[in-house]
Enzyme design. Sequence first.
Site, PDB file in Angstrom:
ATOM      1  N   ASP A  69      67.687  63.734  25.148  1.00  0.00           N
ATOM      2  CA  ASP A  69      66.878  64.848  24.641  1.00  0.00           C
ATOM      3  C   ASP A  69      67.564  66.194  24.855  1.00  0.00           C
ATOM      4  OD1 ASP A  69      64.868  63.025  24.002  1.00  0.00           O
ATOM      5  OD2 ASP A  69      63.839  63.295  25.912  1.00  0.00           O
ATOM      6  N   SER A  95      63.669  54.533  29.662  1.00  0.00           N
ATOM      7  CA  SER A  95      63.847  55.963  29.882  1.00  0.00           C
ATOM      8  C   SER A  95      63.497  56.230  31.348  1.00  0.00           C
ATOM      9  CB  SER A  95      62.931  56.730  28.930  1.00  0.00           C
ATOM     10  OG  SER A  95      62.664  58.006  29.464  1.00  0.00           O
ATOM     11  N   ARG A 128      59.267  69.414  38.340  1.00  0.00           N
ATOM     12  CA  ARG A 128      59.289  70.258  37.138  1.00  0.00           C
ATOM     13  C   ARG A 128      59.094  71.742  37.410  1.00  0.00           C
ATOM     14  NH1 ARG A 128      62.171  66.583  35.507  1.00  0.00           N
ATOM     15  NH2 ARG A 128      61.500  65.183  33.856  1.00  0.00           N
ATOM     16  N   ASP A 186      55.572  66.688  30.842  1.00  0.00           N
ATOM     17  CA  ASP A 186      56.629  67.590  31.287  1.00  0.00           C
ATOM     18  C   ASP A 186      56.650  68.903  30.505  1.00  0.00           C
ATOM     19  OD1 ASP A 186      57.494  65.966  33.342  1.00  0.00           O
ATOM     20  OD2 ASP A 186      58.876  64.848  32.071  1.00  0.00           O
TER      21      ASP A 186
HETATM   22  N1  ARG Z   1      54.269  59.813  33.982  1.00  0.00           N
HETATM   23  C1  ARG Z   1      55.041  60.499  34.966  1.00  0.00           C
HETATM   24  C2  ARG Z   1      54.689  61.958  34.959  1.00  0.00           C
HETATM   25  O1  ARG Z   1      54.152  62.459  34.023  1.00  0.00           O
HETATM   26  C3  ARG Z   1      56.517  60.254  34.820  1.00  0.00           C
HETATM   27  C4  ARG Z   1      57.154  60.955  33.704  1.00  0.00           C
HETATM   28  C5  ARG Z   1      58.588  60.699  33.614  1.00  0.00           C
HETATM   29  N2  ARG Z   1      59.198  61.740  32.826  1.00  0.00           N
HETATM   30  C6  ARG Z   1      60.084  61.535  31.911  1.00  0.00           C
HETATM   31  N3  ARG Z   1      60.529  62.549  31.258  1.00  0.00           N
HETATM   32  N4  ARG Z   1      60.519  60.341  31.634  1.00  0.00           N
HETATM   33  O2  ARG Z   1      54.931  62.639  35.922  1.00  0.00           O
END
Ligand code: ARG
Length: 422
Positions: free
Chosen positions: A12, A171, A92, A121
């Site tokens: 990405d 991922s 984040r 995110d």
């Molecule tokens: N579901 C989790 C969260 O929202 C993990 C997300 C993982 N992030 C990613 N970009 N693959 O915190």
Amino acid sequence: MRVALAYSGGLDTSVAIRWLQVRYGYDVVTVTVDVGQGDDLKAIEDRARAIGAVKHYTIDAREEFARDYVMPCIRANGLYEGKYPLATALARPLIAGKVVEVARREGTSILAHGCTGKGNDQVRFDVTMRALMPNCTIIAPIRDMNMTRDEELEFARQEGIELAAESKRYSIDQNLWGRAIEGGDLEDAESEPKADAFRWVNVDPALLPDDSAYMSIEFDHGIPVAVDGVKAHPSGSGMVEMIEYANERAGRYGVGIVDHIEDRVVGIKSREVYEAPAALTIIEAHRELEKLVLTSHQLRFKQIVEQQWSILAYSGLWLEPLRLDLDRFIASTQEYVSGKVTLKMYKGSFRVVSRSSPYSLYDEGLATYTKGSTFDQSLARGFVELWGLQSMVANRVRGVAYESGAGMQESMPRRVSMHGQG
Ligand code: ARG
């Protein structure tokens, strides 16, 4: 014009570099923040430059992450929906803050990230960036262009963007506090994760040790300061190594997998699989120590606070004033949360088997059923009568009686059941 892009080195954000360059004409400054993801940071920098970044920052924020994000999470027993120790969610806002810092240094207010429009995110990045730089412009090419993964791969191919040769099956997002595994066959909520999804936790029955093992955790004011012999200081030094040790130790015994259905901020339910050996064991130990030193009233109220804290941390509201208010309350509860907890681990299971504290409220003399009890049982009689007084009055007024085979019966008709019968 310059844009500061949060860069992980994955698909990405690699697509984002070129997109910002060719579609917007920006000079792209990439920012990679080390929160313990264990990537080859030099290779990531090289990739950023190869794709076209004019400048790159690598920022080691591991200790800051451990001290200012993970430690509050431990004190809050932070588990979103009772399960997820928030690893990605905690990192984040820190990353967003670093990108803002770089943007200021580079004299720009244009920020970018590689998030899609389907996840949490984007919420965490956007909300934190705007909190720290209210006049900023945020560009998220994947979200803005509504790109699918296949379209991204096609764009990368057309543009000759070299991607990391890692497995494309899943991922992954990982840092010191946990590893999130998404995509592939995990999207089928009915299918059990295959062994190749896991890196930190030993899931191979042939490799799991046959013996059980202990892990002891010492806390000082709710902060872990030693796991087995591996020490850390509340100021932050040693915390990274201590957490890495706990991940390694518990992971070896098969401990630390979470598999659950999670509610994302954007309303989507998702099947999430995590590895978080240190997080799950340390939080369980911390919670058990709190049960030793806090009153039942403190414990019950703190549970409500913990749930709210976890929701705020999960949903991108790290800088919401309420989170800071809750942290002040939590800090006050941690005054006596010092002591030592020992966990026993065996083939994927773990439980606390021992706890001690100079501030323990557990009094063996009060609790014992054997000789030597210091508790005057005759005092209990009056207490119990008053404890059940209201229930007794209510049941008398309502004519409640027990009938064998029919359970509890009320002779007085219930008002709710009369509604609408009139
Ligand atoms: N579901 C989790 C969260 O929202 C993990 C997300 C993982 N992030 C990613 N970009 N693959 O915190």
